[in-house]
Design an enzyme around this catalytic site. Structure first.
Site, PDB file in Angstrom:
ATOM      1  N   ALA A  15       0.814  -1.230   0.000  1.00  0.00           N
ATOM      2  CA  ALA A  15       0.000   0.000   0.000  1.00  0.00           C
ATOM      3  C   ALA A  15       0.843   1.272   0.000  1.00  0.00           C
ATOM      4  O   ALA A  15       0.321   2.365   0.228  1.00  0.00           O
ATOM      5  CB  ALA A  15      -0.953   0.000   1.197  1.00  0.00           C
ATOM      6  N   TYR A 156       2.864 -13.592 -15.241  1.00  0.00           N
ATOM      7  CA  TYR A 156       1.880 -12.693 -14.624  1.00  0.00           C
ATOM      8  C   TYR A 156       0.468 -13.285 -14.747  1.00  0.00           C
ATOM      9  O   TYR A 156      -0.272 -13.348 -13.770  1.00  0.00           O
ATOM     10  CB  TYR A 156       1.947 -11.316 -15.290  1.00  0.00           C
ATOM     11  CG  TYR A 156       1.085 -10.264 -14.626  1.00  0.00           C
ATOM     12  CD1 TYR A 156       1.436  -9.722 -13.392  1.00  0.00           C
ATOM     13  CD2 TYR A 156      -0.082  -9.811 -15.228  1.00  0.00           C
ATOM     14  CE1 TYR A 156       0.650  -8.752 -12.781  1.00  0.00           C
ATOM     15  CE2 TYR A 156      -0.871  -8.836 -14.631  1.00  0.00           C
ATOM     16  CZ  TYR A 156      -0.497  -8.302 -13.406  1.00  0.00           C
ATOM     17  OH  TYR A 156      -1.279  -7.337 -12.808  1.00  0.00           O
TER      18      TYR A 156
END
Ligand SMILES: NC(=O)c1ccc[n+]([C@@H]2O[C@H](COP(=O)([O-])OP(=O)(O)OC[C@H]3O[C@@H](n4cnc5c(N)ncnc54)[C@H](O)[C@@H]3O)[C@@H](O)[C@H]2O)c1
Length: 261
Positions: A15, A156
């Site tokens: 974050a 990914y």
């Protein structure tokens, strides 16, 4: 200063910047206190300060969420500070685009470890707290690349498809305990990930100028514009609130319609 998440304690991984930072601030705007994790201390602390400026409590914790001992310490710090964790946002992730023959084993392992194993470790560590409370909301960051393969994105996409399978199965495990587990699948979001990594890699794979990459992807969005961080936050707040109490195991697209093109 009431909000839909008043008094709840949220933990957001990765974050310090980008989507994770945006989600941390959206949760705080709705009343949540936020444990801000990042592997980078300075950015974690900066986001935690922003949460405090919104009038909520915040704790910055530096940890690599792909390492089990560091995840245990993260969750211990959170529960010592707040006595509870009601919301977990598994956001930390990396993307290293590469053509299959140029993708190193190390990058493959690192991608799976940070994007997928971290979600297992964090969810496993937080689940006992949520089970004891009989309440919890877990939101996992998948991607448009969690539902459709992409050029130079084998590692990914494997990780983000994996996130959806993990989300569905975790939702089943935790449903009897009043815990909702969902995923979100954003399209293209112009975070530092884009500026630092994807812009140049996508320019190489598309054989265009790096400065043209953003317009190239934006032109593919049916709604005709880029997503805002607030729009991602809106969906996450909804999934963390009791307004979505009957939803679990879902993977919600936030793409402006891009996955249909
Ligand atoms: N940007 C996009 O277009 C997009 C689209 C769909 C999904 N996503 C997903 O959203 C999430 C966030 O992406 P972003 O664009 O904000 O990326 P970003 O690179 O801007 O931010 C990711 C943050 O995670 C942190 N991080 C990385 N590894 C970590 C680790 N092991 N432990 C703790 N923190 C760690 C980084 O330091 C960074 O602050 C990722 O899971 C990404 O795959 C991004």
């Amino acid at each position: 200063m009431g909000g839909r998440l008043e008094g709840k304690v949220a933990m957001v991984t990765g974050a310090g910047q980008g989507i994770g930072r945006g989600i941390a601030l959206s949760l705080a705007q709705e009343g949540a206190h936020v444990v801000v994790n990042d592997i980078v201390w300075d950015t974690a602390q900066a986001t935690a300060e922003e949460v405090k400026r919104l009038g909520r409590q915040s704790l910055a914790v530096q940890a690599d969420v792909s390492q089990s001992t560091q995840v245990s310490e993260l969750v211990d710090r959170a529960s010592e500070e707040f006595d509870a964790v009601h919301i977990l946002i598994n956001n930390a992730g990396i993307a290293v685009p590469a053509f299959i023959t140029e993708l190193s084993e190390e990058t493959w392992d690192r991608t799976l470890r940070i994007n997928l194993k971290s979600m297992f470790l964090c969810s496993k560590a937080v689940a006992p707290l949520m089970m004891e409370q009989g309440y919890g909301k877990i939101v996992n960051l998948s991607s448009k690349s969690g539902k459709k393969g992409g050029l130079w994105l084998t590692a990914y996409c494997a990780s983000k498809f994996g996130v959806i399978g993990f989300t569905q199965s975790l939702a089943l495990d935790l449903a009897p305990y009043g815990i909702n587990v969902n995923a979100i699948c954003p399209g293209t979001v112009y975070t530092p990930l884009w500026d630092n990594v994807l812009k140049d890699a996508y320019a190489r794979k598309l054989n265009i100028d790096p400065e043209e990459v953003r317009d190239y992807y934006s032109s593919k969005i049916p709604l005709g514009r880029e997503v805002t961080m607030q729009e991602i936050g809106n969906v996450v707040v909804f999934l963390c609130s009791d307004e979505s109490s009957y939803m679990t195991g879902q993977a919600i697209n936030i793409t402006g319609g891009q996955e249909m093109t």
